[in-house]
Write an enzyme that holds these catalytic residues in place. Structure first.
Site, mmCIF file in Angstrom:
data_model
loop_
_atom_site.group_PDB
_atom_site.id
_atom_site.type_symbol
_atom_site.label_atom_id
_atom_site.label_comp_id
_atom_site.label_asym_id
_atom_site.label_seq_id
_atom_site.Cartn_x
_atom_site.Cartn_y
_atom_site.Cartn_z
ATOM 1 C CD GLU A 69 -18.220 1.905 7.373
ATOM 2 O OE1 GLU A 69 -19.008 1.165 7.962
ATOM 3 O OE2 GLU A 69 -18.578 2.677 6.461
ATOM 4 N NE ARG A 70 -21.923 1.985 12.730
ATOM 5 C CZ ARG A 70 -21.967 1.293 11.592
ATOM 6 N NH1 ARG A 70 -20.925 0.574 11.196
ATOM 7 N NH2 ARG A 70 -23.050 1.316 10.843
ATOM 8 C CE LYS B 241 -21.689 -2.750 3.885
ATOM 9 N NZ LYS B 241 -23.041 -2.624 4.430
HETATM 10 N N1 LIG Z 1 -22.972 -13.859 10.592
HETATM 11 C C1 LIG Z 1 -23.891 -13.258 11.353
HETATM 12 N N2 LIG Z 1 -24.578 -13.965 12.274
HETATM 13 C C2 LIG Z 1 -25.516 -13.371 13.035
HETATM 14 N N3 LIG Z 1 -25.833 -12.063 12.961
HETATM 15 C C3 LIG Z 1 -25.176 -11.312 12.085
HETATM 16 C C4 LIG Z 1 -24.175 -11.865 11.225
HETATM 17 N N4 LIG Z 1 -23.713 -10.884 10.429
HETATM 18 C C5 LIG Z 1 -24.382 -9.782 10.767
HETATM 19 N N5 LIG Z 1 -25.266 -10.004 11.758
HETATM 20 C C6 LIG Z 1 -26.155 -9.016 12.388
HETATM 21 O O1 LIG Z 1 -26.243 -7.854 11.575
HETATM 22 C C7 LIG Z 1 -25.697 -6.721 12.254
HETATM 23 C C8 LIG Z 1 -24.983 -5.805 11.313
HETATM 24 O O2 LIG Z 1 -23.807 -6.423 10.816
HETATM 25 P P1 LIG Z 1 -22.604 -5.558 10.221
HETATM 26 O O3 LIG Z 1 -22.184 -4.494 11.168
HETATM 27 O O4 LIG Z 1 -21.568 -6.520 9.774
HETATM 28 O O5 LIG Z 1 -23.321 -4.899 8.970
HETATM 29 P P2 LIG Z 1 -22.711 -3.934 7.858
HETATM 30 O O6 LIG Z 1 -23.209 -4.439 6.568
HETATM 31 O O7 LIG Z 1 -21.243 -3.823 8.032
HETATM 32 O O8 LIG Z 1 -23.432 -2.572 8.222
HETATM 33 P P3 LIG Z 1 -23.015 -1.046 7.848
HETATM 34 O O9 LIG Z 1 -23.452 -0.817 6.448
HETATM 35 O O10 LIG Z 1 -23.800 -0.253 8.823
HETATM 36 O O11 LIG Z 1 -21.534 -0.954 8.037
HETATM 37 C C9 LIG Z 1 -24.830 -7.328 13.357
HETATM 38 O O12 LIG Z 1 -24.661 -6.455 14.426
HETATM 39 C C10 LIG Z 1 -25.587 -8.575 13.697
HETATM 40 O O13 LIG Z 1 -26.669 -8.286 14.558
HETATM 41 MG MG LIG Z 2 -20.004 -2.207 8.448
#
Ligand SMILES: Nc1ncnc2c1ncn2[C@@H]1O[C@H](COP(=O)(O)OP(=O)(O)OP(=O)(O)O)[C@@H](O)[C@H]1O
Ligand SMILES: [Mg+2]
Length: 459
Positions: free
Chosen positions: A178-179, A151
């Site tokens: 968030e962090r 996300k």
């Molecule tokens: N477009 C992308 N290409 C490659 N890897 C990705 C991509 N998007 C996400 N990832 C992988 O997934 C991980 C988590 O992504 P992200 O921090 O955006 O998740 P999130 O949904 O925001 O998580 P949270 O719920 O913990 O906030 C990244 O650190 C990366 O390793």
């Molecule tokens: Mg996130």
């Protein structure tokens, strides 16, 4: 007038006032203005309950409390750009803003919505988004997904890509629960791309009190409204993560002793969400276009918090774990996602028809997946074989390298124009590559340079 602490629990205090009871959402201070309380409940005509936003030191019974007669003061306008602010409105970086203008939180609420029919599409350069959920000025996009499905990465990619073509807009970023590392990273990236000068960030991190995490969202929205209605500037508003706002409201509600409702959420869930979402729109002054990440507890799209947010949005973009597991990023799920901009009158017949056909192909493939698993691909009839092949090609086609992930994927980011995306998709659904492997579309960008079967002379 001053009041006096008469009771306290972990993050709630009761304060008695002799006269002039403060209003809800007023800030009270103590310890020389270093400890902050936010009035949340009027108990009777002398006593209020307040949630502790920040305690500089231990709060004691009988301590004197100062009524500021104001809510949070928010730094606003273009003069606030180029900095990060806490809930107190204090800039994190010194000497960057010669003059800061402050207004009270929520003093900018504007209920005059003027519907204007002029439609402007905002391109993101991200194929899956521009194709399936075209973003229109004034639109509200939710990015839904469970933990770690991408996300934040997707939202960041959008911030940078949209700014490439929208020089005059301002960016407001609200970091809600968030962090702190992510806030700093985003700041550095915006700074390095010269975008901080048109951006203001309002951040309350996950380790702050629920009162602070809950307030940062209306604080940032106040700044967005000020830009739209007073300075008449278009705003791109990014919120990561609106779920943390709901959660913080819930924590405050629980500590004030209110009874929970469905799924353990506060009984005011719907109105808490409506109070912020209904402030985001476009009017004759300018538009607020918003992008909000929504965390899904247990990957559950029917979680009451997700449903409460869902109802207010124009587009619901769902990231799914199964796509991420196949290494398809963004892990976009076109069959669950939906957008009210998918309308022939807005996007034109060619694009609209392409979406319908792509969804039909993907849906048919999904229905056939079990059959393929049991009987094997070879048992399908010719027509279905073609559909499956097209579906796999489409699935790969919508994967995309991001500028935001260059540092760890070591692949260059790509921006694909909406027109190239639509043309590329049409070639696939027309079966122009039907005799080639779906792998050729993995992380391609546009496929307009990939020779078709006919060009290659393959039958
Ligand atoms: N477009 C992308 N290409 C490659 N890897 C990705 C991509 N998007 C996400 N990832 C992988 O997934 C991980 C988590 O992504 P992200 O921090 O955006 O998740 P999130 O949904 O925001 O998580 P949270 O719920 O913990 O906030 C990244 O650190 C990366 O390793
Ligand atoms: Mg996130």
């Amino acid at each position: 007038m001053n009041g006096k602490i008469i009771k306290f629990w972990t993050d709630v205090v009761e304060v008695e006032f002799i006269s002039n009871l403060p209003k809800i959402n007023t800030i009270l201070t103590l310890h020389d203005g270093k400890t902050f309380l936010l009035v949340k409940r009027l108990v009777n005509d002398k006593i209020i309950r307040a949630t502790v936003i920040y305690a500089y030191k231990e709060i004691k019974i009988n301590e004197l409390v100062f009524n500021t007669n104001k809510s949070f003061m928010v730094p606003v306008g273009v003069t606030s750009h180029n900095n990060i602010y806490s809930f107190e409105g204090k800039p994190l970086l010194e000497n960057r803003n010669p003059s800061l203008k402050y207004v009270e939180m929520n003093s900018t609420i504007n209920n005059e919505r003027v519907l204007d029919s002029k439609i402007e599409i905002i391109e993101t350069g991200i194929k899956a988004i521009d194709f399936f959920m075209p973003i229109i000025k004034g639109y509200k996009l939710g990015i839904f997904g469970g933990a770690g499905v991408g996300k934040t990465v997707l939202m960041k990619e959008m911030i940078f890509n949209i700014n490439k073509n929208n020089e005059k807009t301002s960016n407001i970023f609200i970091g809600s629960g968030e962090r702190s590392r992510e806030g700093i990273e985003l700041f550095n990236e915006l700074e390095n791309s010269n975008l901080m000068k048109k951006s203001s960030m309002y951040i309350s991190k996950m380790n702050e009190s629920p009162g602070a995490r809950m307030s940062i969202v209306p604080i940032g929205i106040t700044a967005a409204e000020y830009l739209r209605d007073i300075e008449k500037r278009d705003v791109l508003l990014f919120i990561d993560n609106i779920y943390r706002f709901v959660q913080a409201e819930n924590e405050v509600s629980a500590s004030l002793g209110k009874k929970p409702s469905v799924g353990g959420y506060q009984s005011t869930l719907e109105s808490d969400v409506a109070n912020v979402e209904e402030r985001l729109f476009k009017n004759n002054n300018a538009g607020i276009t918003s992008f909000q990440t929504v965390f899904l507890p247990m990957d559950d799209i029917s979680d009451p918090s997700a449903v409460a947010v869902f109802n207010h949005l124009d587009g619901n973009l769902v990231l799914s774990r199964s796509q991420a597991a196949k290494n398809i990023f963004p892990a976009f799920d076109p069959l669950i996602s939906s957008s009210n901009s998918v309308n022939e009158k807005i996007i034109g017949k060619k694009h609209f028809d392409a979406i319908i056909e792509v969804k039909r192909i993907l849906k048919t493939y999904k229905d056939l997946e079990d059959v393929i698993l049991i009987l094997g691909f070879d048992e399908l009839d010719e027509e279905n074989k073609k559909i499956v092949k097209k579906a796999l090609q489409l699935e790969n086609f919508f994967s995309q390298n991001f500028f935001m992930t260059e540092h760890f994927t070591k692949e260059k980011g790509v921006f694909v124009s909406l027109q190239d995306t639509v043309e590329s998709v049409i070639r696939i659904i027309n079966g122009e590559y039907i005799n080639q492997s779906p792998e050729i579309f993995s992380y391609v960008g546009s496929n307009l340079n990939i020779p078709t079967d006919k060009e290659l002379g393959i039958k």
